[in-house]
Design an enzyme around this catalytic site. Structure first.
Site, PDB file in Angstrom:
ATOM      1  N   TYR A 146      -2.514  -1.588  10.207  1.00  0.00           N
ATOM      2  CA  TYR A 146      -2.380  -1.724   8.750  1.00  0.00           C
ATOM      3  C   TYR A 146      -1.050  -1.143   8.289  1.00  0.00           C
ATOM      4  O   TYR A 146      -0.316  -1.781   7.518  1.00  0.00           O
ATOM      5  CB  TYR A 146      -3.547  -0.998   8.086  1.00  0.00           C
ATOM      6  CG  TYR A 146      -3.601  -1.117   6.581  1.00  0.00           C
ATOM      7  CD1 TYR A 146      -4.100  -2.259   5.978  1.00  0.00           C
ATOM      8  CD2 TYR A 146      -3.180  -0.063   5.761  1.00  0.00           C
ATOM      9  CE1 TYR A 146      -4.179  -2.364   4.590  1.00  0.00           C
ATOM     10  CE2 TYR A 146      -3.251  -0.158   4.384  1.00  0.00           C
ATOM     11  CZ  TYR A 146      -3.752  -1.302   3.801  1.00  0.00           C
ATOM     12  OH  TYR A 146      -3.820  -1.398   2.437  1.00  0.00           O
ATOM     13  N   SER A 199       0.874  -1.171   0.000  1.00  0.00           N
ATOM     14  CA  SER A 199       0.000   0.000   0.000  1.00  0.00           C
ATOM     15  C   SER A 199       0.911   1.219   0.000  1.00  0.00           C
ATOM     16  O   SER A 199       2.100   1.114   0.352  1.00  0.00           O
ATOM     17  CB  SER A 199      -0.870   0.000   1.267  1.00  0.00           C
ATOM     18  OG  SER A 199      -1.471   1.259   1.479  1.00  0.00           O
TER      19      SER A 199
END
Length: 267
Positions: free
Chosen positions: A158, A145
């Protein structure tokens, strides 16, 4: 009599929708048979398989729950055996939270780390061992990401997992290079997928002033980069993280200097 060339195969985790589905279809178009895993959307996985078969390729489907480790990694071996070999692994399955740091529990942290970091670690091991046994190299692509590189308020587990997966990618690349296995990361920005509540929209109709290209990305744009890394043209590319973010990461202090309030402090 010449020996038949083995058909190349790829396994994509979390291929029931979004980036995973787009990648499965793109690699099928490139001539690969596809292993598909799903966690909660079996119907979506079967729809992906139908698209793969429409391109004349084989598809195998299996459920994988990466909160159930290490057993979930067995699915890599099972799908590889069903398809006959494994040439490409795309670690795409992921999860996250939008919870302030002070409100997170240890269970929240462990769930995200298992799915987003420990799962790819174990699946990558299984894939690499099979590729080494086959003796002709392979490709591993870890989907991280932009938050591999930059933090986000409300996404502590995350961000920690994706940053860890980014450095794991680099270490894997160093250690597996001797076997002809390349390992790279792809770091998407805001992509129109079910995770962002934007599946099946025309991304060119959505305005994002804070992204230099002015819009979110399409899952097929991410899949195109993954397909490059999985293919022969990327044979000398390993250990890199490929941002697919419309220039989002390049904004940095420029974006910060244009904030006019404290809204950014809230998830």
């Amino acid at each position: 009599m010449s020996t038949p060339v083995a058909r190349r195969t790829a396994l994509i985790t979390g291929a029931d929708s979004g980036i995973g589905r787009a990648t499965a279809v793109r690699l099928a178009e490139a001539g690969l048979d596809i292993g598909i895993t799903w966690h909660s959307d079996e119907k979506g996985a079967e729809e992906t398989a139908e698209e793969v078969r429409a391109h004349g390729r084989r598809a195998a489907v299996a459920r994988m729950d990466l909160t159930r480790l290490p057993g979930a990694a067995d699915t890599v071996d099972e799908l590889s055996a069903e398809l006959g070999r494994l040439d490409v692994l795309v670690n795409n399955a992921g999860t996250g939270t939008m919870t302030p740091y002070l409100d997170l529990t240890l269970a929240d942290l462990r769930r995200v780390l298992d799915v987003d970091l420990a799962g790819p670690f174990l699946c990558g091991q299984r894939a690499a061992r099979r590729m080494i046994e086959q003796g002709d190299g392979g490709r591993i692509v870890n989907i991280t990401s932009v938050h591999e590189h930059q933090p986000r308020v409300g996404a502590a587990p995350y961000c920690a997992a994706k940053a860890g997966l980014g450095l794991l990618t680099q270490t894997m690349a160093l250690e597996l290079a001797q076997y002809g296995i390349t390992v790279n990361a792809v770091a998407p920005g805001e992509i129109a997928t079910p995770m962002t509540g934007q599946e099946d929209i025309d991304v060119h109709t959505v305005r994002r002033p804070g992204i230099p290209l002015g819009r979110p990305g399409d899952a097929r744009e991410v899949a195109a980069v993954i397909a490059f890394l999985a293919g022969p043209d990327a044979s000398y590319v390993t250990g890199a993280s490929w941002s697919v973010d419309g220039g989002m990461l390049r904004m940095g202090p420029h974006a910060g200097s244009h904030l006019t309030g404290d809204e950014w402090r809230r998830p």
